[in-house]
Design an enzyme around this catalytic site. Structure first.
Site, PDB file in Angstrom:
ATOM      1  N   PRO A  33       0.788  -1.243   0.000  1.00 49.73           N
ATOM      2  CA  PRO A  33       0.000   0.000   0.000  1.00 49.73           C
ATOM      3  C   PRO A  33       0.817   1.290   0.000  1.00 49.73           C
ATOM      4  O   PRO A  33       0.286   2.349  -0.302  1.00 49.73           O
ATOM      5  CB  PRO A  33      -0.828  -0.116   1.281  1.00 49.73           C
ATOM      6  N   LYS A  34       2.107   1.188   0.306  1.00 42.56           N
ATOM      7  CA  LYS A  34       2.938   2.397   0.342  1.00 42.56           C
ATOM      8  C   LYS A  34       4.025   2.374  -0.732  1.00 42.56           C
ATOM      9  O   LYS A  34       5.066   3.019  -0.606  1.00 42.56           O
ATOM     10  CB  LYS A  34       3.557   2.571   1.728  1.00 42.56           C
ATOM     11  N   ASN A  35       3.752   1.627  -1.784  1.00 44.42           N
ATOM     12  CA  ASN A  35       4.685   1.538  -2.908  1.00 44.42           C
ATOM     13  C   ASN A  35       4.386   2.667  -3.899  1.00 44.42           C
ATOM     14  O   ASN A  35       3.346   2.671  -4.557  1.00 44.42           O
ATOM     15  CB  ASN A  35       4.530   0.173  -3.592  1.00 44.42           C
TER      16      ASN A  35
END
Length: 232
Positions: free
Chosen positions: A102-104
């Site tokens: 989700p934080k890529n």
């Protein structure tokens, strides 16, 4: 493709290119064989400048091994455009990969790029907002998700609706700095209303030691002072 033999069959006309670490690498990384084979064919694909359906399939394998591989996402976009691929299906693929990453940044950038290629419709907008809202339910301070919402809101000019969303997120967690930033972003892009000031004062009353509402109030007042309507 689930085996090296399948990979070799699909790319029988390409010779895998090994990673070049120089003649005397100080600390050579012992990559898994499957990773080395996949990347070898990917380097060969890039060298041949091939954009194709099999190239698209290969980027999926590369992304499976490393979702943060910028070049794989970049080449995937070139293959998508060259093959007139279903971008709706690609959004679903991106959501699937993003579910565990989700934080890529690369995934969020890819998603935004897809949206610029799709027709700008209210249906697309609503679906994308819904997706981002789901991500924020798991992590309400995900910077990439909030940034993506800003892109969406700016594209459609839906600042008033986003103000309500930001306030709702603040109601859930008054110390969510990302939500406060989103509210300020919308105020900066639209007309300042006293309701936002009242909301911030109310939140400050609920948690006097929370710096966020005070920061917002100072910013809101500065916006008001700098607006054309306050001149003179």
């Amino acid at each position: 493709m689930s085996s090296s033999s399948e990979l070799a069959t699909l790319f029988s006309d390409l010779t895998p290119l090994p990673q070049e670490d120089g003649p005397h690498p100080i600390c050579a990384i012992q990559y898994p064989q499957a990773f080395s084979e996949t990347m070898g064919y990917f380097r060969a694909l890039l060298k041949a400048e091939e954009v194709s359906e099999r190239g698209l399939e290969l980027t999926s394998l590369v992304i499976d091994t490393n979702p943060a591989n910028y070049t794989a996402w970049f080449w995937r976009r070139k293959c998508l455009e060259a093959t007139n691929a279903d971008l709706g299906a690609e959004l679903e693929y991106t959501a699937e990969v993003g579910g565990t990453n989700p934080k890529n940044y690369q995934i969020w950038y890819h998603r935004r790029s897809l949206l610029t290629l799709l027709p700008t419709t209210s249906t697309t907008y609503a679906a994308e907002l819904s997706y981002v809202s789901t991500v924020l339910l798991d992590d309400s301070k995900n910077y990439h998700a909030w940034s993506h919402r800003q892109f969406l809101v700016s594209t459609f000019g839906a600042y008033d609706d986003e103000k309500r969303y930001a306030k709702a997120m603040i109601e859930r967690d008054g110390r969510n700095n990302s939500a406060w930033n989103q509210l300020y972003f919308c105020c900066e892009k639209s007309t300042q209303e006293e309701g936002e000031l009242s909301f911030a004062l109310e939140q400050a009353g609920k948690d006097p030691h929370n710096e966020s509402p005070y920061r917002f109030i100072v910013g809101w007042i500065n916006l008001l002072r700098s607006s054309p309507s306050s001149a003179g």
